[in-house]
Structures are given as C-alpha cells and as structure tokens.
Design a protein around this motif. Structure first.
Motif, short mmCIF file in Angstrom:
data_model
loop_
_atom_site.label_atom_id
_atom_site.label_comp_id
_atom_site.label_asym_id
_atom_site.label_seq_id
_atom_site.Cartn_x
_atom_site.Cartn_y
_atom_site.Cartn_z
N ALA A 166 11.81 25.99 -2.29
CA ALA A 166 11.24 24.70 -1.95
C ALA A 166 10.96 23.84 -3.17
O ALA A 166 11.18 22.63 -3.15
CB ALA A 166 9.95 24.90 -1.14
N LEU A 219 13.93 28.29 5.00
CA LEU A 219 12.94 27.21 4.94
C LEU A 219 12.91 26.44 6.26
O LEU A 219 13.95 26.17 6.87
CB LEU A 219 13.27 26.26 3.79
N GLU A 241 9.24 21.50 6.82
CA GLU A 241 8.89 21.54 5.40
C GLU A 241 9.85 20.68 4.59
O GLU A 241 9.45 19.96 3.67
CB GLU A 241 8.94 22.99 4.91
N GLN A 254 9.19 16.90 4.92
CA GLN A 254 8.07 16.40 4.12
C GLN A 254 8.53 15.97 2.73
O GLN A 254 7.80 15.26 2.03
CB GLN A 254 6.99 17.48 4.03
#
Length: 311
Positions: A90, A117, A121, A124
């Motif tokens: 990430a 992932l 997420e 964002q």
C-alpha cells in the motif's frame, strides 16, 4: 472498447497483461521505473506471443504497438483503461495511484491487479475520481488463464464495473464479480483452504509433497479444470444431482471438514515444503516443465472453446 491501454508495472503480471492487451489489438503504453524493465518486458511479451497467436490474434494485433514511458502520468493521460500491477504494498501504491487518478481521463477505469489489497483502500488513494477504481485480479500466467476477479470498492460505480467486465470479456477472459471485499478475494481463499490442509498433511507425514501434487493433478484437478468443484458434486449425484450428493455425502463431508487441521508456516514446515518441492523437481528441466504446462493450457483452452455446454 477502442483506444490505448495503460499498463502500470511490468513485472511477471504486468508484462503478461501487456501481451494480452496487444493480442486483442490495442495500443499499449507501459510504465515501470525498475532498471531494465523495458527490455525484460519486451522479452516476456515476445515469449508469450506464440501461445497468443495460436489462440487467435485480433485484427491489427502487433508487438510494435507496445511503447514505454518513464512517467506514469504520461502513460495514463490518453488511456481508455488502466491496469495497475505495481508491487503489492500500500505504501508504494499510494503515490502511484494518486498520480494516475489525477492524470487519467475522468471516465477511465483504474483496475488494480492486487491479490490482497481491498479496493476501498485503493480508492482512498484516488481522491479525484474514486468511483472508477476497482480490483481486476488475474491469475498467472495472465495471458493464458482466463479468470479475472472484479472487485468493486465502497464507492465504485456500476458503470465502472460494467466497463471492466465488458473489457475483460472482450479479451476472452472469464471475469467474475466479487460482491463483498474479503482478504484474498475469492479464488485465493479457495486455494488457501486447500493449501492449509496440504501443508498439514505434509507436516504430519501423511503424504509427501509430490503425493499432494499428484493427488490433485491426476485426480480432482482434471475435473475441476472442466466444471469446477460444485458442478462436479452435482454430477456425482447422478439423476438426483446436488440434492442427492448432499443428502448422502453431506454428513461425512461435514465430518471431514471438521477434522481439517490448521497449519502454521513455522521454519520447520517451510523447510519441509521447500525440500519436498526440490525433491519432486530433481532432474526436471524447469523451463521445459513451464513450456509443457503452457502448451497443455493452450490445448485445453482451445478444446474448451468448442464445448459450449461447459460453464
């Protein structure tokens, strides 16, 4: 869908995606900051090309339609679809996806190849147009395995999902829509369930690593490649189908499931698995093994195309 496809990240997965898009007749522009990435990627695409040629190239498909850039913003600026296959971290995706989101046309779908992932997420990281972000998770080798898991996030629009499903279908892929966000999506969870018991059986000395592989490759794996596990259960029930199978084999199957063991990848078990694979491959040319695997995959895909009753 006409236009240019942007492939972001050209490791094993990204390069294979590039080959798939090229074979479908698209212009592909790729970005990868790693030293030597372009040369490695072009070699990987060229290596995949004979199999793709055998499966059938779209009109105008050409290796010459692959270009590279050192700027991710340039890669996506005119793209009609973005397939992001950067490292599975990430923190590394944060700047990359933010840049892509700001530079790509507002209605261009951004699909991540991420195997773990969550799309929410990833959304964002894309404040400009999070509604066009989703996961498009493939399976290796991407240019041969048709399955793609399409996983929308909390703010993914219906239109983005529909465009991704349509594009993947047009490539000859078999996309499935994953309706809830889960760690590992769906198929990796199914694989993990099998791996867990396989690791446990090896750890307990029930069978060897080679025996585990033989048990699947020469047994249910052959049927799973044609129908999947649940339709095979249905056929096992004869005229009574799944209802008969569950009525008669359901109770013992529940007992088997209750007896499954949890396995933890301790250093000892890891060493046992690694040594087991090394023993299984002793004297085997790995390159030849991969080539034979891919040749049979192509033959199977060709055969399945002509069997319309298969799902």
């Amino acid at each position: 869908m006409d236009g240019r496809i942007a492939v972001i990240g050209t490791g094993v997965i990204g390069a294979s995606w590039a080959a798939q898009f090229l074979a479908a007749g698209y212009d592909v522009i790729a970005y990868d900051p790693a030293t030597g990435a372009e040369a490695r990627s072009r070699a990987a695409v060229a290596e995949a090309w004979p199999a793709l040629t055998r499966l059938g190239l779209a009109s105008g498909a050409s290796l010459a339609r692959l270009s590279f850039t050192t700027d991710p913003a340039v890669a996506v600026a005119e793209a009609v679809f973005v397939q992001e296959s950067g490292p599975e971290r990430a923190d590394l995706k944060q700047h990359l996806l933010t840049t892509i989101d700001q530079a790509a046309p507002a209605d261009t779908v951004i699909a991540s190849s991420s195997s773990g992932l969550r799309p929410t997420e990833l959304q964002q990281m894309c404040a400009a147009h999070s509604e066009r972000v989703l996961v498009g998770h493939p399976f290796n080798p991407v240019h041969l395995i048709p399955l793609v898991e399409v996983v929308p996030g909390e703010s993914t629009s219906v239109a983005a999902v529909e465009r991704a499903m349509a594009l993947y279908t047009s490539l000859g892929k078999r996309p499935i829509l994953v309706r809830q966000e889960l760690p590992g999506h769906v198929t990796n969870r199914l694989q993990a369930a099998l791996w867990q018991e396989a690791y446990s059986l090896v750890e307990r000395g029930v069978v060897s690593v080679a025996d585990i592989d033989a048990a699947i490759a020469w047994g249910p794996g052959l049927r799973w490649a044609l129908l999947g596990p649940l339709l095979n259960q249905h056929l096992s029930g004869g005229a009574g189908g799944m209802a008969h199978t569950l009525a008669h084999l359901g109770p013992p199957a529940e007992a088997w499931m209750a007896d499954l063991r949890r396995a933890r990848l301790t250093p000892e078990l890891t060493d046992l698995l690694v040594r087991g694979v090394d023993e299984e491959l002793a004297g085997v040319d790995l390159g030849e093994l991969i080539q034979q695997r891919d040749d049979l995959l192509v033959a199977l895909l060709e055969a399945k195309r002509d069997r319309r009753a298969l799902p």
